[in-house]
Write a protein that holds these residues in place. Structure first.
Motif, PDB file in Angstrom:
ATOM      1  N   GLY A 125       0.799  -1.223   0.000  1.00 30.00           N
ATOM      2  CA  GLY A 125       0.000   0.000   0.000  1.00 30.00           C
ATOM      3  C   GLY A 125       0.836   1.280   0.000  1.00 30.00           C
ATOM      4  O   GLY A 125       2.063   1.236   0.152  1.00 30.00           O
ATOM      5  N   ASP A 126       0.154   2.414  -0.136  1.00 31.32           N
ATOM      6  CA  ASP A 126       0.817   3.722  -0.200  1.00 31.32           C
ATOM      7  C   ASP A 126       1.640   4.009   1.066  1.00 31.32           C
ATOM      8  O   ASP A 126       1.248   3.633   2.157  1.00 31.32           O
ATOM      9  CB  ASP A 126      -0.231   4.843  -0.337  1.00 31.32           C
ATOM     10  CG  ASP A 126      -1.049   4.703  -1.617  1.00 31.32           C
ATOM     11  OD1 ASP A 126      -0.636   3.936  -2.501  1.00 31.32           O
ATOM     12  OD2 ASP A 126      -2.106   5.365  -1.705  1.00 31.32           O
ATOM     13  N   TYR A 127       2.741   4.698   0.895  1.00 32.58           N
ATOM     14  CA  TYR A 127       3.587   5.213   1.992  1.00 32.58           C
ATOM     15  C   TYR A 127       4.201   4.120   2.859  1.00 32.58           C
ATOM     16  O   TYR A 127       4.687   4.397   3.945  1.00 32.58           O
ATOM     17  CB  TYR A 127       2.800   6.191   2.888  1.00 32.58           C
ATOM     18  CG  TYR A 127       2.392   7.448   2.154  1.00 32.58           C
ATOM     19  CD1 TYR A 127       3.305   8.496   1.985  1.00 32.58           C
ATOM     20  CD2 TYR A 127       1.116   7.589   1.623  1.00 32.58           C
ATOM     21  CE1 TYR A 127       2.938   9.651   1.310  1.00 32.58           C
ATOM     22  CE2 TYR A 127       0.747   8.720   0.933  1.00 32.58           C
ATOM     23  CZ  TYR A 127       1.657   9.756   0.781  1.00 32.58           C
ATOM     24  OH  TYR A 127       1.302  10.887   0.106  1.00 32.58           O
ATOM     25  N   THR A 128       4.131   2.889   2.426  1.00 40.32           N
ATOM     26  CA  THR A 128       4.741   1.815   3.220  1.00 40.32           C
ATOM     27  C   THR A 128       6.249   1.806   3.014  1.00 40.32           C
ATOM     28  O   THR A 128       6.747   2.099   1.930  1.00 40.32           O
ATOM     29  CB  THR A 128       4.091   0.460   2.862  1.00 40.32           C
ATOM     30  OG1 THR A 128       2.823   0.407   3.503  1.00 40.32           O
ATOM     31  CG2 THR A 128       4.922  -0.726   3.321  1.00 40.32           C
ATOM     32  N   HIS A 129       6.972   1.509   4.101  1.00 35.66           N
ATOM     33  CA  HIS A 129       8.429   1.565   4.093  1.00 35.66           C
ATOM     34  C   HIS A 129       8.984   0.190   4.446  1.00 35.66           C
ATOM     35  O   HIS A 129       8.686  -0.337   5.516  1.00 35.66           O
ATOM     36  CB  HIS A 129       8.878   2.603   5.135  1.00 35.66           C
ATOM     37  CG  HIS A 129      10.339   2.874   5.128  1.00 35.66           C
ATOM     38  ND1 HIS A 129      10.872   4.078   4.721  1.00 35.66           N
ATOM     39  CD2 HIS A 129      11.391   2.100   5.483  1.00 35.66           C
ATOM     40  CE1 HIS A 129      12.197   4.029   4.830  1.00 35.66           C
ATOM     41  NE2 HIS A 129      12.527   2.842   5.284  1.00 35.66           N
ATOM     42  N   LEU A 130       9.742  -0.383   3.547  1.00 38.93           N
ATOM     43  CA  LEU A 130      10.411  -1.660   3.839  1.00 38.93           C
ATOM     44  C   LEU A 130      11.846  -1.347   4.260  1.00 38.93           C
ATOM     45  O   LEU A 130      12.598  -0.763   3.492  1.00 38.93           O
ATOM     46  CB  LEU A 130      10.427  -2.572   2.615  1.00 38.93           C
ATOM     47  CG  LEU A 130       9.065  -2.926   1.986  1.00 38.93           C
ATOM     48  CD1 LEU A 130       9.270  -3.811   0.771  1.00 38.93           C
ATOM     49  CD2 LEU A 130       8.164  -3.617   2.983  1.00 38.93           C
ATOM     50  N   GLY A 131      12.216  -1.728   5.472  1.00 39.10           N
ATOM     51  CA  GLY A 131      13.524  -1.363   6.010  1.00 39.10           C
ATOM     52  C   GLY A 131      14.686  -2.055   5.328  1.00 39.10           C
ATOM     53  O   GLY A 131      14.489  -2.988   4.542  1.00 39.10           O
ATOM     54  N   PRO A 132      15.911  -1.603   5.658  1.00 35.46           N
ATOM     55  CA  PRO A 132      17.102  -2.197   5.052  1.00 35.46           C
ATOM     56  C   PRO A 132      17.181  -3.696   5.320  1.00 35.46           C
ATOM     57  O   PRO A 132      16.911  -4.140   6.431  1.00 35.46           O
ATOM     58  CB  PRO A 132      18.262  -1.473   5.761  1.00 35.46           C
ATOM     59  CG  PRO A 132      17.661  -0.258   6.349  1.00 35.46           C
ATOM     60  CD  PRO A 132      16.231  -0.541   6.612  1.00 35.46           C
ATOM     61  N   GLN A 133      17.513  -4.436   4.313  1.00 33.59           N
ATOM     62  CA  GLN A 133      17.702  -5.892   4.401  1.00 33.59           C
ATOM     63  C   GLN A 133      16.454  -6.654   4.834  1.00 33.59           C
ATOM     64  O   GLN A 133      16.541  -7.782   5.303  1.00 33.59           O
ATOM     65  CB  GLN A 133      18.864  -6.230   5.334  1.00 33.59           C
ATOM     66  CG  GLN A 133      20.176  -5.659   4.818  1.00 33.59           C
ATOM     67  CD  GLN A 133      21.372  -6.132   5.605  1.00 33.59           C
ATOM     68  OE1 GLN A 133      21.477  -7.300   5.929  1.00 33.59           O
ATOM     69  NE2 GLN A 133      22.284  -5.237   5.887  1.00 33.59           N
ATOM     70  N   SER A 134      15.302  -6.046   4.707  1.00 32.99           N
ATOM     71  CA  SER A 134      14.078  -6.805   4.985  1.00 32.99           C
ATOM     72  C   SER A 134      13.752  -7.667   3.762  1.00 32.99           C
ATOM     73  O   SER A 134      14.211  -7.399   2.651  1.00 32.99           O
ATOM     74  CB  SER A 134      12.919  -5.863   5.308  1.00 32.99           C
ATOM     75  OG  SER A 134      12.713  -4.973   4.237  1.00 32.99           O
ATOM     76  N   VAL A 135      12.975  -8.703   4.002  1.00 26.97           N
ATOM     77  CA  VAL A 135      12.624  -9.631   2.927  1.00 26.97           C
ATOM     78  C   VAL A 135      11.113  -9.834   2.907  1.00 26.97           C
ATOM     79  O   VAL A 135      10.509 -10.074   3.951  1.00 26.97           O
ATOM     80  CB  VAL A 135      13.315 -11.010   3.134  1.00 26.97           C
ATOM     81  CG1 VAL A 135      12.884 -12.002   2.060  1.00 26.97           C
ATOM     82  CG2 VAL A 135      14.823 -10.859   3.144  1.00 26.97           C
ATOM     83  N   VAL A 136      10.520  -9.697   1.746  1.00 25.83           N
ATOM     84  CA  VAL A 136       9.114 -10.065   1.569  1.00 25.83           C
ATOM     85  C   VAL A 136       9.117 -11.251   0.620  1.00 25.83           C
ATOM     86  O   VAL A 136       9.531 -11.129  -0.531  1.00 25.83           O
ATOM     87  CB  VAL A 136       8.292  -8.906   0.966  1.00 25.83           C
ATOM     88  CG1 VAL A 136       6.866  -9.356   0.676  1.00 25.83           C
ATOM     89  CG2 VAL A 136       8.290  -7.708   1.898  1.00 25.83           C
ATOM     90  N   THR A 137       8.695 -12.408   1.115  1.00 29.12           N
ATOM     91  CA  THR A 137       8.760 -13.587   0.260  1.00 29.12           C
ATOM     92  C   THR A 137       7.382 -14.209   0.070  1.00 29.12           C
ATOM     93  O   THR A 137       6.570 -14.218   0.984  1.00 29.12           O
ATOM     94  CB  THR A 137       9.765 -14.639   0.800  1.00 29.12           C
ATOM     95  OG1 THR A 137       9.690 -15.802  -0.009  1.00 29.12           O
ATOM     96  CG2 THR A 137       9.463 -15.024   2.232  1.00 29.12           C
ATOM     97  N   THR A 138       7.136 -14.711  -1.112  1.00 25.51           N
ATOM     98  CA  THR A 138       5.850 -15.351  -1.412  1.00 25.51           C
ATOM     99  C   THR A 138       6.048 -16.832  -1.723  1.00 25.51           C
ATOM    100  O   THR A 138       5.153 -17.491  -2.200  1.00 25.51           O
ATOM    101  CB  THR A 138       5.169 -14.679  -2.618  1.00 25.51           C
ATOM    102  OG1 THR A 138       6.067 -14.752  -3.730  1.00 25.51           O
ATOM    103  CG2 THR A 138       4.840 -13.234  -2.339  1.00 25.51           C
TER     104      THR A 138
END
Lengths: 171, 77
Positions: free
Chosen positions: A85-98
Motif C-alpha cells: 500500500g501507499d507510503y509503506t516503508h520496507l527497512g534495510p535488508q528486509s525480505v518479503v517472500t511469497t
C-alpha cells in the motif's frame, strides 16, 4: 559464462531504466529488477541501492502503491503475488517472500515442493530492518514490524508486531 | 463454544469447511496443512483466544485434539 553474466546485467539495468522512465521511480545504484512485466509502481516510489525486486514469472501482479520506499538491500520475491500500500516503508535488508519449500508434504520427491502464497501489506506500514514477511501474510494499514521479526498470518490495522514468530505487542 | 470457535479459526486458515474438522484433522489428513499453515494456525488461535503457546507447542501441536487440549489447559491457567 562471462557473456551470459554480462547479458543478464545489461537486461537488469535496462529493466531498471524502463521502470524509472515508465513509473517515475527513483532507482539508486545496483538495484535488480527481474520479470518486470508483472510489476507495477505507483507515484514517487524509491528503490534504494542493492534492493532486489523479483516479479512473477506466472504473471501474478506485484503492485507497489504511491510513495513506497524499498530500503537498501531489501528483497521482494513476488512469484506468488504482492500488494504493497501507499507510503509503506520496507527497512534495510528486509525480505518479503511469497514462496517456501515444503519438504514434508510429498515423500516421493527428494526436492522440496515449492509453494507460493500472496503477501498483502497495507498502506502506511513500517517494516523494520532485517525482518522477514513470510508467504500468505496479510498486514492491515499502519502496521509496524519491529526489526528482525518474522511475520506470519493475518493482522488487522495498526498492529505492532515483534519477534519470531512475530506477535502483537499493542493495538 | 470454545471448540466451535477453534474450528472456525482452523477452517479459515486451512480454507476448508468447519464441519469437516474432527478428531482426525491433522497434517496427514488435510492437504493444505503444511509447515507454513502450522505457524498461521497457532498465531491465529493466539490472536482469537488471547493466549500464548510456547515455542515448542507451536511446532508440536499438530492435530485438532492436541490443539484443543493445549488450549483448554492454557485457558484454565
Amino acid at each position: 559464462m562471462i557473456w551470459k553474466n554480462i547479458r543478464q546485467r545489461i537486461k537488469i539495468v535496462t529493466n531498471a531504466f524502463n521502470v524509472a522512465l515508465r513509473y517515475g521511480v527513483l532507482i539508486e545504484s545496483a538495484v535488480t529488477i527481474k520479470y518486470r512485466e508483472s510489476i507495477t509502481f505507483g507515484e514517487k516510489c524509491t528503490l534504494q541501492s542493492c534492493s532486489y525486486i523479483y516479479g512473477s514469472r506466472r504473471g501474478l501482479p506485484v503492485q507497489f502503491g504511491n510513495h513506497v520506499v524499498v530500503a537498501h538491500a531489501a528483497m521482494i520475491l513476488g512469484e506468488g503475488g504482492v500488494e504493497i500500500g501507499d507510503y509503506t516503508h520496507l527497512g534495510p535488508q528486509s525480505v518479503v517472500t511469497t514462496q517456501y519449500g515444503d519438504s514434508q508434504s510429498d515423500s516421493r520427491t527428494e526436492a522440496p515442493v515449492v509453494k507460493y502464497a500472496k503477501v498483502k501489506i497495507g498502506a502506511g506500514c513500517w517494516i523494520g530492518s532485517g525482518s522477514v514477511v513470510m508467504p500468505g501474510t496479510v498486514l492491515g494499514d499502519r502496521c509496524i514490524v519491529a526489526p528482525n521479526s518474522v511475520v506470519f498470518g493475518t493482522w488487522s490495522e495498526s498492529t505492532v508486531l515483534s519477534g519470531n514468530p512475530a506477535r502483537p505487542r499493542k493495538r | 463454544m470454545m471448540e466451535e470457535r477453534l474450528k472456525t479459526v482452523l477452517a479459515q486458515v486451512l480454507d476448508i469447511p468447519s464441519q469437516a474438522i474432527n478428531d482426525e484433522t491433522a497434517p496427514a489428513t488435510v492437504a493444505s496443512w503444511d509447515s507454513l499453515k502450522q505457524m498461521q494456525i497457532m498465531l491465529a488461535i493466539e490472536d482469537e483466544f488471547g493466549v500464548q503457546f510456547s515455542d515448542e507447542q507451536i511446532h508440536e501441536l499438530q492435530s485438532f485434539p492436541a490443539i484443543r487440549q493445549a488450549l483448554s489447559a492454557l485457558q484454565k491457567k
